[in-house]
Design an enzyme around this catalytic site. Structure first.
Site, PDB file in Angstrom:
ATOM      1  N   TYR A  78       0.854  -1.202   0.000  1.00  0.00           N
ATOM      2  CA  TYR A  78       0.000   0.000   0.000  1.00  0.00           C
ATOM      3  C   TYR A  78       0.879   1.237   0.000  1.00  0.00           C
ATOM      4  O   TYR A  78       1.885   1.285   0.707  1.00  0.00           O
ATOM      5  CB  TYR A  78      -0.915   0.012   1.233  1.00  0.00           C
ATOM      6  CG  TYR A  78      -2.373  -0.094   0.815  1.00  0.00           C
ATOM      7  CD1 TYR A  78      -2.959   0.925   0.088  1.00  0.00           C
ATOM      8  CD2 TYR A  78      -3.138  -1.211   1.127  1.00  0.00           C
ATOM      9  CE1 TYR A  78      -4.279   0.833  -0.324  1.00  0.00           C
ATOM     10  CE2 TYR A  78      -4.457  -1.312   0.720  1.00  0.00           C
ATOM     11  CZ  TYR A  78      -5.021  -0.275  -0.014  1.00  0.00           C
ATOM     12  OH  TYR A  78      -6.311  -0.367  -0.431  1.00  0.00           O
ATOM     13  N   GLU A  80      -0.582   4.854  -0.492  1.00  0.00           N
ATOM     14  CA  GLU A  80      -1.372   6.077  -0.729  1.00  0.00           C
ATOM     15  C   GLU A  80      -0.519   7.305  -0.444  1.00  0.00           C
ATOM     16  O   GLU A  80       0.291   7.298   0.487  1.00  0.00           O
ATOM     17  CB  GLU A  80      -2.606   6.092   0.173  1.00  0.00           C
ATOM     18  CG  GLU A  80      -3.719   5.214  -0.356  1.00  0.00           C
ATOM     19  CD  GLU A  80      -4.951   5.262   0.530  1.00  0.00           C
ATOM     20  OE1 GLU A  80      -5.024   6.136   1.402  1.00  0.00           O
ATOM     21  OE2 GLU A  80      -5.818   4.396   0.340  1.00  0.00           O
ATOM     22  N   ASP A 255      -6.856  14.846 -23.919  1.00  0.00           N
ATOM     23  CA  ASP A 255      -6.841  13.412 -23.616  1.00  0.00           C
ATOM     24  C   ASP A 255      -6.177  12.727 -24.808  1.00  0.00           C
ATOM     25  O   ASP A 255      -6.786  12.541 -25.859  1.00  0.00           O
ATOM     26  CB  ASP A 255      -8.289  12.935 -23.437  1.00  0.00           C
ATOM     27  CG  ASP A 255      -8.376  11.440 -23.158  1.00  0.00           C
ATOM     28  OD1 ASP A 255      -7.353  10.753 -23.297  1.00  0.00           O
ATOM     29  OD2 ASP A 255      -9.480  10.978 -22.807  1.00  0.00           O
ATOM     30  N   THR A 284      -3.764   7.107 -21.596  1.00  0.00           N
ATOM     31  CA  THR A 284      -3.579   5.730 -21.153  1.00  0.00           C
ATOM     32  C   THR A 284      -2.122   5.387 -21.455  1.00  0.00           C
ATOM     33  O   THR A 284      -1.439   6.101 -22.193  1.00  0.00           O
ATOM     34  CB  THR A 284      -4.473   4.752 -21.951  1.00  0.00           C
ATOM     35  OG1 THR A 284      -4.216   4.949 -23.350  1.00  0.00           O
ATOM     36  CG2 THR A 284      -5.941   4.980 -21.663  1.00  0.00           C
ATOM     37  N   LYS A 287      -2.147   1.861 -25.048  1.00  0.00           N
ATOM     38  CA  LYS A 287      -2.604   1.829 -26.448  1.00  0.00           C
ATOM     39  C   LYS A 287      -1.371   2.029 -27.334  1.00  0.00           C
ATOM     40  O   LYS A 287      -0.480   1.189 -27.282  1.00  0.00           O
ATOM     41  CB  LYS A 287      -3.681   2.885 -26.658  1.00  0.00           C
ATOM     42  CG  LYS A 287      -4.900   2.714 -25.720  1.00  0.00           C
ATOM     43  CD  LYS A 287      -5.979   3.723 -26.047  1.00  0.00           C
ATOM     44  CE  LYS A 287      -6.918   3.982 -24.906  1.00  0.00           C
ATOM     45  NZ  LYS A 287      -8.158   3.222 -24.939  1.00  0.00           N
ATOM     46  N   ARG A 293      -1.422  -1.771 -18.830  1.00  0.00           N
ATOM     47  CA  ARG A 293      -2.723  -1.089 -18.726  1.00  0.00           C
ATOM     48  C   ARG A 293      -2.622  -0.058 -17.613  1.00  0.00           C
ATOM     49  O   ARG A 293      -2.290  -0.392 -16.475  1.00  0.00           O
ATOM     50  CB  ARG A 293      -3.834  -2.072 -18.358  1.00  0.00           C
ATOM     51  CG  ARG A 293      -4.067  -3.147 -19.374  1.00  0.00           C
ATOM     52  CD  ARG A 293      -5.416  -3.768 -19.171  1.00  0.00           C
ATOM     53  NE  ARG A 293      -6.422  -2.833 -19.615  1.00  0.00           N
ATOM     54  CZ  ARG A 293      -6.735  -2.620 -20.890  1.00  0.00           C
ATOM     55  NH1 ARG A 293      -6.136  -3.298 -21.843  1.00  0.00           N
ATOM     56  NH2 ARG A 293      -7.656  -1.753 -21.219  1.00  0.00           N
TER      57      ARG A 293
HETATM   58  N1  PLP Z   1      -9.833   8.398 -23.081  1.00  0.00           N
HETATM   59  C1  PLP Z   1      -9.883   8.004 -24.368  1.00  0.00           C
HETATM   60  C2  PLP Z   1      -9.773   9.027 -25.448  1.00  0.00           C
HETATM   61  C3  PLP Z   1     -10.049   6.647 -24.678  1.00  0.00           C
HETATM   62  O1  PLP Z   1     -10.124   6.260 -25.948  1.00  0.00           O
HETATM   63  C4  PLP Z   1     -10.158   5.721 -23.606  1.00  0.00           C
HETATM   64  C5  PLP Z   1     -10.333   4.267 -23.849  1.00  0.00           C
HETATM   65  O2  PLP Z   1     -10.874   3.768 -24.717  1.00  0.00           O
HETATM   66  C6  PLP Z   1     -10.114   6.188 -22.304  1.00  0.00           C
HETATM   67  C7  PLP Z   1      -9.951   7.530 -22.070  1.00  0.00           C
HETATM   68  C8  PLP Z   1     -10.301   5.260 -21.135  1.00  0.00           C
HETATM   69  O3  PLP Z   1      -9.205   4.437 -20.922  1.00  0.00           O
HETATM   70  P1  PLP Z   1      -9.314   3.210 -19.904  1.00  0.00           P
HETATM   71  O4  PLP Z   1     -10.066   2.149 -20.609  1.00  0.00           O
HETATM   72  O5  PLP Z   1      -7.882   2.855 -19.636  1.00  0.00           O
HETATM   73  O6  PLP Z   1      -9.994   3.705 -18.668  1.00  0.00           O
END
Ligand code: PLP
Length: 492
Positions: A78, A80, A255, A284, A287, A293
């Site tokens: 842990y 945090e 994002d 993320t 990808k 992950r």
């Molecule tokens: N943001 C975007 C643009 C995404 O395409 C995705 C996943 O498909 C996410 C966030 C969410 O990612 P996660 O599945 O790791 O929570």
């Protein structure tokens, strides 16, 4: 690590493949002694991944080093809090791991600040939303009332602040133009926290129209302007998005979950690199970035303090074993071979798009300049659901996706999204992607929509002509054999 293994397109194809093979076999033996069905499912998953054409734009194959890093005792700890400031004792090794992962992320993306704790992309976005609310709404309120934290506010002042938290506005890309659920849509908490409005794309070209985004921002005056997408097949000019945000006093959040690998690999530079322009960039790590992950937040320094409070504000305890794997993945992405990989992702997407268009298929925006291609399958007389299922029957793994102004709704859809990161990791090049386009067009041209029990046209049922699945699988098998996944890893 030799020069040969550094330049290999396939993670795990280097000098250490034999060691990795022994490690995976040993792990499966240990697991099988406790729950053999899990060991079996793990073997089966590798066999499935090796044997199919994976074209899902959000998936990839992490290196053995990344995968092996996750199977450690860091899972038991842990931690945090943040580096050097934990709510638990004995976190010195987690501190090492988190500091290294953050340092690699800062260097990789040229970011002033990196937070590597988010467990996924959705969690990274939650941290960003919280951070923007804290920086823009909470801090000024605390200053106004001359207190240090919310516990010192009177009940009345706290009620007023809670009301303000819940009354902020967010502007993001619409779902059918390629935006993501977490950008203010109702099935996600962001759509419940924020008043949301979305910007679409030009109805003629399918391209992002910055004048329309600016007009929507002027009218709506959002606290948060979100750029980034899951299914938009083009690059974004983040300098323009920042200009729009500045004009209306919004925080620009990008994002880059989908295209982080192209940013890391310097395919997206200048105005196409979000990191210098966004106040906060989320991602993320699994990808196109090809790590474990997980999620990542990069921020300008003024947002660092509020981002740091992500755990325990909106996140559970950090997954230290995954942070360790992020450090390994970021170290891989800092190698020159990753830039080469990223460029090939984009080149291969071009080849796939040209392969489709030269065979008469219709693409959203008539092409691509990133890692994904969005095929409008209504030109084949099919819904996305029918096309996705027929392709799967033929061993081609994709996912259905809305297209702009989709007439079939978000469930059946009219599109199929294809991405090149995974097969590029396997070593597929432009010729192989042209063959992939040929196979897909062959399958879809030989699929006919079905009817429901009452004899009316169905959006789900379909018939794939005899022999097509077999001939597709035979040609795919040749391609897959030529580019093995995890070469040198042989499960006994
Ligand atoms: N943001 C975007 C643009 C995404 O395409 C995705 C996943 O498909 C996410 C966030 C969410 O990612 P996660 O599945 O790791 O929570």
């Amino acid at each position: 690590m030799t020069a040969a293994s550094q330049s290999s397109p396939v993670p795990g194809a280097g000098d250490h493949a034999a060691a990795a093979s022994a490690a995976f076999n040993a792990a499966l033996e240990v697991i099988a002694a406790v729950e053999p069905r899990i060991a079996e499912a793990t073997r089966a998953e590798l066999a499935d991944q090796r044997g199919s054409l994976k074209l899902i734009a959000s998936e990839n194959y992490a290196s053995p080093a990344v995968l092996l890093t996750m199977g450690s005792w860091f899972s038991d700890k842990y931690a945090e809090g943040t580096v050097g400031h934990r709510f638990y004792a004995g976190c010195q090794n987690v501190d090492t791991v988190e500091s290294l992962a953050a340092e690699h992320a800062r260097e990789l993306f040229g970011a002033p600040y990196a937070y590597v704790q988010p467990h996924s992309g959705i969690d990274a976005n939650l941290v960003a939303f919280w951070s923007i609310l804290a920086h823009r709404i909470e801090s000024p309120a605390l200053e106004k009332h001359a207190v240090k934290n919310v516990n010192e506010l009177s009940e009345a002042d706290w009620e007023e602040l809670r009301h303000e938290f819940g009354n902020q506005r967010m502007l993001g890309m619409s779902l059918d133009a390629g935006g993501h659920l977490t950008h203010g849509f109702r099935p996600n908490i962001s759509g419940k926290m924020f008043h949301q409005r979305s910007y679409g794309t030009d109805p003629e070209t399918g391209l992002l129209d910055y004048d329309r985004v600016a007009a929507a921002a002027r009218e709506f005056r959002p606290l948060v302007l979100i750029a980034g997408y899951s299914a938009y097949p083009r690059r974004v000019n983040f300098a323009k998005m920042r200009e729009i945000a500045d004009e209306v006093g919004a925080t620009l959040m990008v994002d880059m979950a989908h295209f982080a690998g192209l940013v890391a690999g310097k395919v997206f530079t200048g105005d196409e690199d979000p990191v210098p322009f966004a106040h906060i960039t989320t991602s993320t790590t699994h990808k196109s970035l090809r790590g474990p992950r997980g999620g990542l937040v990069l921020a300008q320094q003024e947002y660092a303090d509020s981002v740091d409070r992500g755990c325990p504000m909106v996140l559970g305890g950090p997954l230290s074993h995954v942070m360790a794997a992020k450090a390994v993945a970021f170290a891989e992405a800092r190698r020159p071979s990753f830039a080469d990989y990223a460029q090939r992702i984009a080149d291969n997407a071009q080849s796939l798009a040209e392969g489709f268009m030269s065979r008469g298929a219709k693409l959203v925006t008539d092409g691509t300049d990133n890692h994904l291609v969005l095929l409008d399958v209504s030109s084949f007389g099919l819904t996305g659901r029918q096309a996705e299922s027929a392709l799967l029957d033929a061993g081609v793994v994709t996912n259905r996706n809305s297209v702009p102004a989709d007439r079939n709704g978000a469930w059946y859809t009219s599109g199929i999204r294809f991405g090149t990161p995974a097969l590029t990791t396997r070593g597929f090049g432009k010729d192989e992607f042209d063959t992939v386009a040929e196979l897909v067009v062959d399958v879809l041209s030989n699929t006919t929509p079905g009817t429901n029990k009452a004899g009316a046209p169905s959006k789900a049922t379909y018939a794939l002509a005899d022999g097509v699945a077999d001939r597709t699988k035979a040609i795919s098998a040749e391609l897959l054999d030529k580019h093995p996944l995890y070469p040198g890893i042989d499960l006994s």
